[in-house]
Design a protein around this motif. Structure first.
Motif, PDB file in Angstrom:
ATOM      1  N   ARG A   1       0.702  -1.215   0.185  1.00  0.00           N
ATOM      2  CA  ARG A   1       0.109   0.004  -0.012  1.00  0.00           C
ATOM      3  C   ARG A   1       0.985   1.275  -0.054  1.00  0.00           C
ATOM      4  O   ARG A   1       0.416   2.297  -0.691  1.00  0.00           O
ATOM      5  CB  ARG A   1      -1.003  -0.059   1.227  1.00  0.00           C
ATOM      6  CG  ARG A   1      -2.325  -0.627   0.895  1.00  0.00           C
ATOM      7  CD  ARG A   1      -3.080  -0.906   2.170  1.00  0.00           C
ATOM      8  NE  ARG A   1      -4.371  -1.623   1.838  1.00  0.00           N
ATOM      9  CZ  ARG A   1      -4.282  -3.024   1.888  1.00  0.00           C
ATOM     10  NH1 ARG A   1      -3.306  -3.676   2.239  1.00  0.00           N
ATOM     11  NH2 ARG A   1      -5.425  -3.329   1.725  1.00  0.00           N
ATOM     12  N   LEU A   2       2.184   1.289   0.529  1.00  0.00           N
ATOM     13  CA  LEU A   2       2.858   2.424   0.725  1.00  0.00           C
ATOM     14  C   LEU A   2       3.377   2.572  -0.844  1.00  0.00           C
ATOM     15  O   LEU A   2       3.453   3.873  -1.273  1.00  0.00           O
ATOM     16  CB  LEU A   2       4.370   2.068   1.395  1.00  0.00           C
ATOM     17  CG  LEU A   2       4.112   2.113   3.026  1.00  0.00           C
ATOM     18  CD1 LEU A   2       5.469   1.549   3.597  1.00  0.00           C
ATOM     19  CD2 LEU A   2       3.536   3.393   3.554  1.00  0.00           C
TER      20      LEU A   2
ATOM     21  N   TYR B   1      -0.165   3.736  -2.918  1.00  0.00           N
ATOM     22  CA  TYR B   1      -0.740   5.165  -2.782  1.00  0.00           C
ATOM     23  C   TYR B   1       0.593   6.220  -3.054  1.00  0.00           C
ATOM     24  O   TYR B   1       0.301   7.409  -3.112  1.00  0.00           O
ATOM     25  CB  TYR B   1      -1.002   5.152  -1.251  1.00  0.00           C
ATOM     26  CG  TYR B   1      -2.235   4.434  -0.948  1.00  0.00           C
ATOM     27  CD1 TYR B   1      -3.090   3.693  -1.739  1.00  0.00           C
ATOM     28  CD2 TYR B   1      -2.095   4.008   0.523  1.00  0.00           C
ATOM     29  CE1 TYR B   1      -4.030   2.872  -1.566  1.00  0.00           C
ATOM     30  CE2 TYR B   1      -3.436   3.203   1.021  1.00  0.00           C
ATOM     31  CZ  TYR B   1      -4.295   2.468   0.168  1.00  0.00           C
ATOM     32  OH  TYR B   1      -5.142   1.776   0.563  1.00  0.00           O
TER      33      TYR B   1
ATOM     34  N   TYR C   1       3.229   6.718  -1.523  1.00  0.00           N
ATOM     35  CA  TYR C   1       4.033   7.414  -0.202  1.00  0.00           C
ATOM     36  C   TYR C   1       5.495   6.855  -0.457  1.00  0.00           C
ATOM     37  O   TYR C   1       6.449   7.733  -0.058  1.00  0.00           O
ATOM     38  CB  TYR C   1       3.416   6.637   1.008  1.00  0.00           C
ATOM     39  CG  TYR C   1       2.223   7.343   1.315  1.00  0.00           C
ATOM     40  CD1 TYR C   1       1.699   8.543   0.865  1.00  0.00           C
ATOM     41  CD2 TYR C   1       1.251   6.454   1.843  1.00  0.00           C
ATOM     42  CE1 TYR C   1       0.182   8.873   0.862  1.00  0.00           C
ATOM     43  CE2 TYR C   1      -0.080   6.877   2.257  1.00  0.00           C
ATOM     44  CZ  TYR C   1      -0.319   7.855   1.767  1.00  0.00           C
ATOM     45  OH  TYR C   1      -1.783   8.624   2.382  1.00  0.00           O
ATOM     46  N   VAL C   2       6.020   5.715  -0.828  1.00  0.00           N
ATOM     47  CA  VAL C   2       7.182   5.185  -1.200  1.00  0.00           C
ATOM     48  C   VAL C   2       7.460   4.712  -2.434  1.00  0.00           C
ATOM     49  O   VAL C   2       6.592   3.759  -2.878  1.00  0.00           O
ATOM     50  CB  VAL C   2       7.393   4.135  -0.001  1.00  0.00           C
ATOM     51  CG1 VAL C   2       8.984   3.624  -0.385  1.00  0.00           C
ATOM     52  CG2 VAL C   2       7.491   4.779   1.330  1.00  0.00           C
TER      53      VAL C   2
ATOM     54  N   VAL D   1       8.514   7.534   5.138  1.00  0.00           N
ATOM     55  CA  VAL D   1       7.218   7.990   5.361  1.00  0.00           C
ATOM     56  C   VAL D   1       7.067   8.496   6.573  1.00  0.00           C
ATOM     57  O   VAL D   1       7.620   8.065   7.450  1.00  0.00           O
ATOM     58  CB  VAL D   1       6.259   6.839   4.732  1.00  0.00           C
ATOM     59  CG1 VAL D   1       6.440   5.810   5.809  1.00  0.00           C
ATOM     60  CG2 VAL D   1       5.020   7.182   4.675  1.00  0.00           C
ATOM     61  N   SER D   2       6.044   9.326   6.892  1.00  0.00           N
ATOM     62  CA  SER D   2       5.876   9.876   8.196  1.00  0.00           C
ATOM     63  C   SER D   2       5.141   8.573   8.790  1.00  0.00           C
ATOM     64  O   SER D   2       4.339   7.844   8.289  1.00  0.00           O
ATOM     65  CB  SER D   2       4.811  10.971   8.234  1.00  0.00           C
ATOM     66  OG  SER D   2       3.627  10.906   7.629  1.00  0.00           O
TER      67      SER D   2
ATOM     68  N   LYS E   1       1.119   8.635   8.339  1.00  0.00           N
ATOM     69  CA  LYS E   1       0.931   7.953   7.174  1.00  0.00           C
ATOM     70  C   LYS E   1       0.968   6.349   7.435  1.00  0.00           C
ATOM     71  O   LYS E   1      -0.028   5.566   7.037  1.00  0.00           O
ATOM     72  CB  LYS E   1       1.288   8.402   5.931  1.00  0.00           C
ATOM     73  CG  LYS E   1       1.297   9.771   5.470  1.00  0.00           C
ATOM     74  CD  LYS E   1       1.958  10.412   3.921  1.00  0.00           C
ATOM     75  CE  LYS E   1       1.586  11.697   3.688  1.00  0.00           C
ATOM     76  NZ  LYS E   1       2.170  12.138   2.597  1.00  0.00           N
ATOM     77  N   LEU E   2       2.125   6.039   7.861  1.00  0.00           N
ATOM     78  CA  LEU E   2       2.129   4.576   8.305  1.00  0.00           C
ATOM     79  C   LEU E   2       1.195   4.144   8.973  1.00  0.00           C
ATOM     80  O   LEU E   2       0.845   2.963   8.883  1.00  0.00           O
ATOM     81  CB  LEU E   2       3.580   4.416   8.494  1.00  0.00           C
ATOM     82  CG  LEU E   2       4.003   2.917   9.169  1.00  0.00           C
ATOM     83  CD1 LEU E   2       3.864   2.121   7.949  1.00  0.00           C
ATOM     84  CD2 LEU E   2       5.380   2.839   9.468  1.00  0.00           C
TER      85      LEU E   2
END
Length: 120
Positions: free
Chosen positions: A13-14, A17, A19-20, A49-50, A53-54
């Motif tokens: 998902r990271l 989405y 984010y990574v 990632v923050s 968010k995680l």
């Protein structure tokens, strides 16, 4: 869901989405191998990632709420009392700790609340 599956679902998902980026996630995997830590801890340590968010993704995958243990107040008397009710081996295996108790319920925090071997 075992821990490796949980981490993989979060990692997927990271990337999904945005984010990574996938190459950075692989860097986190290599970093994880050189240290004694989870992949998700490696992602945070590398500041990929923050934690907000995680935590959101972890909540989505697990269907539970994320809790920052550093924000909890630990009362030694409570831990001592509840420790008599939960086998030490279970606590060690699940990486869990009690945070609240009610009449016939003990609420716990654990690393992977989706692990069906321990959560039924």
């Amino acid at each position: 869901m075992r821990h490796a599956e949980f981490e993989q679902a979060v990692a997927d998902r990271l990337v999904q989405y945005g984010y990574v980026k996938a190459p950075l996630l692989e860097r986190a995997r290599e970093f994880q191998k050189t240290r004694s830590m989870t992949l998700l801890r490696a992602v945070v340590e590398l500041k990929l990632v923050s934690t907000d968010k995680l935590n959101g993704i972890m909540e989505e995958v697990s269907g539970t709420s994320a809790v920052d243990p550093s924000l909890l107040t630990v009362y030694p008397e409570y831990v001592e009392t509840v420790s008599k009710l939960i086998p030490k081996e279970f606590v060690t295996q699940t990486l869990m700790f009690p945070v609240q108790s009610e009449l016939d319920t003990i609420r716990v925090c654990m690393l992977n609340p989706t692990d069906k071997v321990f959560v039924g």
